[in-house]
Structures are given as structure tokens and as C-alpha cells.
Design a protein around this motif. Structure first.
Motif, PDB file in Angstrom:
ATOM      1  N   THR A 135      39.214 -12.862  90.942  1.00 46.02           N
ATOM      2  CA  THR A 135      40.261 -12.414  91.842  1.00 46.02           C
ATOM      3  C   THR A 135      41.632 -12.480  91.194  1.00 46.02           C
ATOM      4  O   THR A 135      42.627 -12.205  91.840  1.00 46.02           O
ATOM      5  N   ASN A 136      41.710 -12.869  89.937  1.00 48.60           N
ATOM      6  CA  ASN A 136      42.985 -12.968  89.248  1.00 48.60           C
ATOM      7  C   ASN A 136      43.041 -11.997  88.079  1.00 48.60           C
ATOM      8  O   ASN A 136      42.086 -11.878  87.327  1.00 48.60           O
ATOM      9  N   PRO A 137      44.187 -11.342  87.893  1.00 48.73           N
ATOM     10  CA  PRO A 137      44.332 -10.454  86.730  1.00 48.73           C
ATOM     11  C   PRO A 137      44.463 -11.282  85.465  1.00 48.73           C
ATOM     12  O   PRO A 137      44.679 -12.484  85.527  1.00 48.73           O
ATOM     13  N   PRO A 138      44.323 -10.644  84.313  1.00 46.05           N
ATOM     14  CA  PRO A 138      44.507 -11.382  83.071  1.00 46.05           C
ATOM     15  C   PRO A 138      45.844 -12.109  83.068  1.00 46.05           C
ATOM     16  O   PRO A 138      46.858 -11.573  83.500  1.00 46.05           O
ATOM     17  N   SER A 139      45.838 -13.332  82.584  1.00 46.96           N
ATOM     18  CA  SER A 139      47.029 -14.162  82.673  1.00 46.96           C
ATOM     19  C   SER A 139      47.806 -14.261  81.366  1.00 46.96           C
ATOM     20  O   SER A 139      48.883 -14.827  81.345  1.00 46.96           O
ATOM     21  N   ASP A 140      47.283 -13.717  80.285  1.00 41.86           N
ATOM     22  CA  ASP A 140      47.968 -13.898  79.008  1.00 41.86           C
ATOM     23  C   ASP A 140      49.028 -12.834  78.720  1.00 41.86           C
ATOM     24  O   ASP A 140      49.675 -12.873  77.692  1.00 41.86           O
ATOM     25  N   GLY A 141      49.186 -11.870  79.609  1.00 39.77           N
ATOM     26  CA  GLY A 141      50.233 -10.877  79.449  1.00 39.77           C
ATOM     27  C   GLY A 141      49.922  -9.746  78.495  1.00 39.77           C
ATOM     28  O   GLY A 141      50.765  -8.900  78.255  1.00 39.77           O
ATOM     29  N   THR A 142      48.732  -9.700  77.965  1.00 36.61           N
ATOM     30  CA  THR A 142      48.393  -8.641  77.027  1.00 36.61           C
ATOM     31  C   THR A 142      47.555  -7.571  77.696  1.00 36.61           C
ATOM     32  O   THR A 142      46.408  -7.334  77.337  1.00 36.61           O
ATOM     33  N   VAL A 143      48.117  -6.941  78.687  1.00 37.20           N
ATOM     34  CA  VAL A 143      47.433  -5.855  79.374  1.00 37.20           C
ATOM     35  C   VAL A 143      48.142  -4.557  79.011  1.00 37.20           C
ATOM     36  O   VAL A 143      49.361  -4.441  79.143  1.00 37.20           O
ATOM     37  N   LEU A 144      47.369  -3.604  78.533  1.00 40.92           N
ATOM     38  CA  LEU A 144      47.908  -2.335  78.067  1.00 40.92           C
ATOM     39  C   LEU A 144      47.473  -1.211  78.994  1.00 40.92           C
ATOM     40  O   LEU A 144      46.392  -1.259  79.582  1.00 40.92           O
ATOM     41  N   THR A 145      48.280  -0.190  79.089  1.00 40.94           N
ATOM     42  CA  THR A 145      47.898   0.998  79.841  1.00 40.94           C
ATOM     43  C   THR A 145      46.771   1.694  79.100  1.00 40.94           C
ATOM     44  O   THR A 145      46.821   1.845  77.878  1.00 40.94           O
ATOM     45  N   GLY A 174      40.266   9.751  83.312  1.00 38.98           N
ATOM     46  CA  GLY A 174      39.070  10.276  83.955  1.00 38.98           C
ATOM     47  C   GLY A 174      38.312   9.193  84.697  1.00 38.98           C
ATOM     48  O   GLY A 174      38.302   8.034  84.298  1.00 38.98           O
ATOM     49  N   GLY A 175      37.695   9.572  85.804  1.00 39.57           N
ATOM     50  CA  GLY A 175      36.902   8.629  86.584  1.00 39.57           C
ATOM     51  C   GLY A 175      35.586   8.298  85.910  1.00 39.57           C
ATOM     52  O   GLY A 175      35.085   9.052  85.074  1.00 39.57           O
ATOM     53  N   HIS A 176      35.039   7.160  86.269  1.00 40.05           N
ATOM     54  CA  HIS A 176      33.775   6.687  85.701  1.00 40.05           C
ATOM     55  C   HIS A 176      32.726   6.623  86.807  1.00 40.05           C
ATOM     56  O   HIS A 176      32.912   5.894  87.787  1.00 40.05           O
ATOM     57  N   PRO A 177      31.626   7.346  86.677  1.00 39.40           N
ATOM     58  CA  PRO A 177      30.591   7.335  87.719  1.00 39.40           C
ATOM     59  C   PRO A 177      30.083   5.934  88.058  1.00 39.40           C
ATOM     60  O   PRO A 177      29.867   5.623  89.222  1.00 39.40           O
ATOM     61  N   ALA A 178      29.917   5.072  87.065  1.00 40.05           N
ATOM     62  CA  ALA A 178      29.401   3.723  87.326  1.00 40.05           C
ATOM     63  C   ALA A 178      30.411   2.861  88.081  1.00 40.05           C
ATOM     64  O   ALA A 178      30.047   1.829  88.634  1.00 40.05           O
ATOM     65  N   LEU A 179      31.676   3.295  88.113  1.00 39.76           N
ATOM     66  CA  LEU A 179      32.733   2.549  88.808  1.00 39.76           C
ATOM     67  C   LEU A 179      33.124   3.252  90.096  1.00 39.76           C
ATOM     68  O   LEU A 179      34.281   3.239  90.513  1.00 39.76           O
ATOM     69  N   ASP A 180      32.173   3.901  90.712  1.00 37.42           N
ATOM     70  CA  ASP A 180      32.397   4.658  91.948  1.00 37.42           C
ATOM     71  C   ASP A 180      33.450   5.745  91.753  1.00 37.42           C
ATOM     72  O   ASP A 180      34.217   6.061  92.669  1.00 37.42           O
ATOM     73  N   GLY A 181      33.530   6.299  90.545  1.00 36.05           N
ATOM     74  CA  GLY A 181      34.453   7.384  90.253  1.00 36.05           C
ATOM     75  C   GLY A 181      35.867   6.960  89.910  1.00 36.05           C
ATOM     76  O   GLY A 181      36.720   7.798  89.649  1.00 36.05           O
ATOM     77  N   ALA A 182      36.130   5.673  89.887  1.00 35.94           N
ATOM     78  CA  ALA A 182      37.487   5.190  89.615  1.00 35.94           C
ATOM     79  C   ALA A 182      37.792   5.245  88.112  1.00 35.94           C
ATOM     80  O   ALA A 182      36.906   5.012  87.294  1.00 35.94           O
ATOM     81  N   PRO A 183      39.042   5.524  87.773  1.00 40.37           N
ATOM     82  CA  PRO A 183      39.435   5.446  86.367  1.00 40.37           C
ATOM     83  C   PRO A 183      39.794   4.017  85.978  1.00 40.37           C
ATOM     84  O   PRO A 183      40.103   3.190  86.839  1.00 40.37           O
ATOM     85  N   ILE A 184      39.751   3.737  84.709  1.00 37.57           N
ATOM     86  CA  ILE A 184      40.217   2.448  84.187  1.00 37.57           C
ATOM     87  C   ILE A 184      41.688   2.637  83.844  1.00 37.57           C
ATOM     88  O   ILE A 184      42.032   3.473  83.009  1.00 37.57           O
ATOM     89  N   ALA A 185      42.570   1.896  84.511  1.00 40.18           N
ATOM     90  CA  ALA A 185      44.012   2.064  84.326  1.00 40.18           C
ATOM     91  C   ALA A 185      44.578   1.183  83.222  1.00 40.18           C
ATOM     92  O   ALA A 185      45.561   1.549  82.580  1.00 40.18           O
ATOM     93  N   ARG A 186      43.961   0.019  83.028  1.00 41.85           N
ATOM     94  CA  ARG A 186      44.486  -0.943  82.050  1.00 41.85           C
ATOM     95  C   ARG A 186      43.338  -1.580  81.280  1.00 41.85           C
ATOM     96  O   ARG A 186      42.225  -1.661  81.773  1.00 41.85           O
ATOM     97  N   VAL A 187      43.688  -2.067  80.094  1.00 44.41           N
ATOM     98  CA  VAL A 187      42.715  -2.764  79.243  1.00 44.41           C
ATOM     99  C   VAL A 187      43.440  -3.939  78.589  1.00 44.41           C
ATOM    100  O   VAL A 187      44.621  -3.836  78.257  1.00 44.41           O
ATOM    101  N   THR A 188      42.741  -5.047  78.469  1.00 42.17           N
ATOM    102  CA  THR A 188      43.373  -6.201  77.824  1.00 42.17           C
ATOM    103  C   THR A 188      43.525  -5.923  76.327  1.00 42.17           C
ATOM    104  O   THR A 188      42.750  -5.165  75.739  1.00 42.17           O
ATOM    105  N   GLY A 189      44.514  -6.555  75.736  1.00 41.63           N
ATOM    106  CA  GLY A 189      44.748  -6.378  74.307  1.00 41.63           C
ATOM    107  C   GLY A 189      43.573  -6.815  73.466  1.00 41.63           C
ATOM    108  O   GLY A 189      43.237  -6.176  72.459  1.00 41.63           O
ATOM    109  N   THR A 190      42.929  -7.890  73.889  1.00 40.43           N
ATOM    110  CA  THR A 190      41.763  -8.394  73.164  1.00 40.43           C
ATOM    111  C   THR A 190      40.646  -7.363  73.141  1.00 40.43           C
ATOM    112  O   THR A 190      40.055  -7.086  72.092  1.00 40.43           O
TER     113      THR A 190
END
Length: 119
Positions: free
Chosen positions: A6-16, A21-37
Motif C-alpha cells: 500500500t506504499n509507493p517506493p520510498s527511495d525517491g527513484t521513481v521515473l516516468t 500503451g495498456g497491458h492486458p494482464a493489468l486490466d488494460g492499464a498502462p504502467i506510468a512509472r518504474v523504479t530506477g532499480t
């Protein structure tokens, strides 16, 4: 669902994440952010999958690698829990045998990262 999910990444390294595009396995939702790691690992993975493509367009190659991984994700909700909050991939050998978590935030956007990124 655990507190970690229930918490977003806490280290501050989140990138756009540039793949809108939507992902079928994610109910069609796109991935908006990805951690730097995770992004660094995706670029490395893409370098092994398509060396010329990764050299020419590391961001595009990382997006392609994440799209492949997201296709294998499943919802972690158990009976009685709200669906669509956390999706997880099987452990990926090329990523150190770690799964990828795809977490839906309160704003509805999805952030991809490793489980340790969400602690």
C-alpha cells in the motif's frame, strides 16, 4: 494485502515510464512509472535480448522488456480483497530471480518495481 503493497517506493527513484500503451494482464492499464532499480535491470536485460536495439534506443528496449514481463503478471488479490491493486510476475532469472511488482497507487496509476523497492 500487506502494508508493503500500500506504499509507493520510498527511495525517491521513481521515473516516468514512456510506454503509454495498456497491458492486458493489468486490466488494460498502462504502467506510468518504474523504479530506477528496475529500469537499470530492464536496460541490461534488453541488452542481452536485442543488443543493437538496446544500443540504439535504451528506453524503447526497456519498455519492450517490461511489456514482456507484464504479460506474465497476475493479480495478487485473494478472496474478499479488492482486485487490481497489486500484480506480480513470476520470478525472473535474468533479474536475479526476483519478481516484478506492478502496484496501482491511490491515483490509479501503476508503478513497476522490485518488491524491495516498495518497502
Amino acid at each position: 494485502m500487506t502494508q508493503m503493497t500500500t506504499n509507493p517506493p520510498s527511495d525517491g527513484t521513481v521515473l516516468t515510464h514512456p510506454d503509454t500503451g495498456g497491458h492486458p494482464a493489468l486490466d488494460g492499464a498502462p504502467i506510468a512509472r518504474v523504479t530506477g532499480t528496475l529500469r537499470a535491470c530492464l536496460v541490461e536485460l534488453a541488452t542481452h535480448l536485442d543488443p543493437p536495439g538496446a544500443a540504439a534506443d535504451p528506453d524503447g528496449a526497456a519498455c519492450d522488456a517490461l511489456r514482456l514481463l507484464a504479460a506474465a503478471a497476475h493479480d495478487t488479490a485473494e478472496a474478499g480483497e479488492e482486485r487490481g491493486l497489486l500484480f506480480v510476475t513470476p520470478p525472473v532469472a535474468q533479474l536475479g530471480r526476483r519478481p516484478v511488482w506492478l502496484w496501482r497507487g491511490e491515483d490509479g496509476t501503476i508503478t513497476a518495481g522490485f518488491p524491495a523497492d516498495f518497502r
